[in-house]
Design an enzyme around this catalytic site. Structure first.
Site, PDB file in Angstrom:
ATOM      1  CG  ASP A  51      -1.872  -1.181   1.246  1.00 21.86           C
ATOM      2  OD1 ASP A  51      -2.210  -1.698   0.169  1.00 21.86           O
ATOM      3  OD2 ASP A  51      -2.277  -1.585   2.348  1.00 21.86           O
ATOM      4  CB  CYS A  52       0.806   4.405   0.050  1.00 24.57           C
ATOM      5  SG  CYS A  52      -0.953   4.651   0.100  1.00 24.57           S
ATOM      6  CG  PHE A  53       6.517   0.513  -2.691  1.00 26.55           C
ATOM      7  CD1 PHE A  53       6.869  -0.462  -1.782  1.00 26.55           C
ATOM      8  CD2 PHE A  53       7.491   0.993  -3.549  1.00 26.55           C
ATOM      9  CE1 PHE A  53       8.161  -0.950  -1.719  1.00 26.55           C
ATOM     10  CE2 PHE A  53       8.785   0.513  -3.496  1.00 26.55           C
ATOM     11  CZ  PHE A  53       9.121  -0.469  -2.580  1.00 26.55           C
ATOM     12  CB  SER A 105       3.874   7.362  -4.171  1.00 19.77           C
ATOM     13  OG  SER A 105       3.197   6.546  -3.241  1.00 19.77           O
ATOM     14  CG  ASN A 141       0.010   9.646   3.105  1.00 17.46           C
ATOM     15  OD1 ASN A 141      -0.516  10.603   2.551  1.00 17.46           O
ATOM     16  ND2 ASN A 141       0.547   9.729   4.312  1.00 17.46           N
ATOM     17  N   PRO A 153      -4.050   9.700   3.810  1.00 19.81           N
ATOM     18  CG  PRO A 153      -3.040  10.147   5.883  1.00 19.81           C
ATOM     19  CD  PRO A 153      -3.010   9.198   4.704  1.00 19.81           C
ATOM     20  CG  ASP A 185       4.473  -1.495  -5.447  1.00 18.74           C
ATOM     21  OD1 ASP A 185       4.625  -1.737  -6.663  1.00 18.74           O
ATOM     22  OD2 ASP A 185       3.595  -0.716  -5.026  1.00 18.74           O
ATOM     23  CD  GLU A 186       1.816  -3.453  -9.038  1.00 15.47           C
ATOM     24  OE1 GLU A 186       0.770  -3.190  -8.418  1.00 15.47           O
ATOM     25  OE2 GLU A 186       2.101  -2.916 -10.112  1.00 15.47           O
TER      26      GLU A 186
END
Length: 179
Positions: free
Chosen positions: A27-29, A62, A64, A66, A122-123
């Site tokens: 998530d949000c790498f 990228s 996050n 918030p 990241d995936e």
């Protein structure tokens, strides 16, 4: 869920779709890797970009969660992001840290599955059709926990009968969940 029903569910997936696929995505790498070393940024809107110029035409790489509440997303220009989220903290890239976390991430995936198809740093897709683990939801939890414990970054997992559906299931699982 009972182990017996998990086995039945897994067998039905394999019979209907031919395989069982997991899509694991951090998530949000880029932001998560930065925040793990800067806990003071944990609940603040943070984005990764190579320029912090408030009038800049540089794109956010990228953002996050918030940030996303304000409408800040990847590819939005810094000037636009700063206008909709004045408290936005822009941090620079840290490629060494990204490489370290990506290596740890893939080590964990290969530990649990011998059929891993990398998509990015990241995936990845995992073919768990022939996994010795009978409860694939438990396996997803194990992988997510190991990723967090090792890297300090959260991951989400989608489980389905093919790659497309597994990737879509990951969207439902985000953030920090599994579906």
């Amino acid at each position: 869920m009972c182990i017996f029903w998990n086995m039945i569910f897994k067998l039905c997936f394999i019979l209907i779709f031919g395989n069982l696929t997991m899509f694991v995505q951090q998530d949000c790498f880029f932001v998560s890797v930065i925040i793990r070393n800067h806990p003071e940024l944990q609940d603040k809107p943070v984005a990764v970009c190579h320029s912090d110029n408030p009038r800049g035409t540089t794109e956010i790489s990228s953002a996050n969660y918030p940030d996303r509440a304000y409408g800040v997303r990847a590819i939005i220009l810094v000037r636009d992001a700063k206008s909709i989220c004045p408290d936005l903290v822009i941090v620079p890239y840290n490629f060494e840290a990204y490489e370290e976390v990506a290596d740890q991430f893939y080590d964990i995936l290969h530990k649990h599955c011998n059929k891993v198809q990398a998509v990015g740093c990241d995936e990845a897709f995992l073919d768990v059709s022939n996994s010795e683990v009978e409860d694939h939801y438990h396996l997803a939890s194990i992988i997510r926990n190991e990723v967090f414990d090792t890297t300090g970054c959260k991951a989400s997992v989608g489980i389905a009968g093919n790659m497309l559906m597994a990737r879509l299931a990951t969207r439902t699982a985000k953030p920090d969940g599994q579906f």
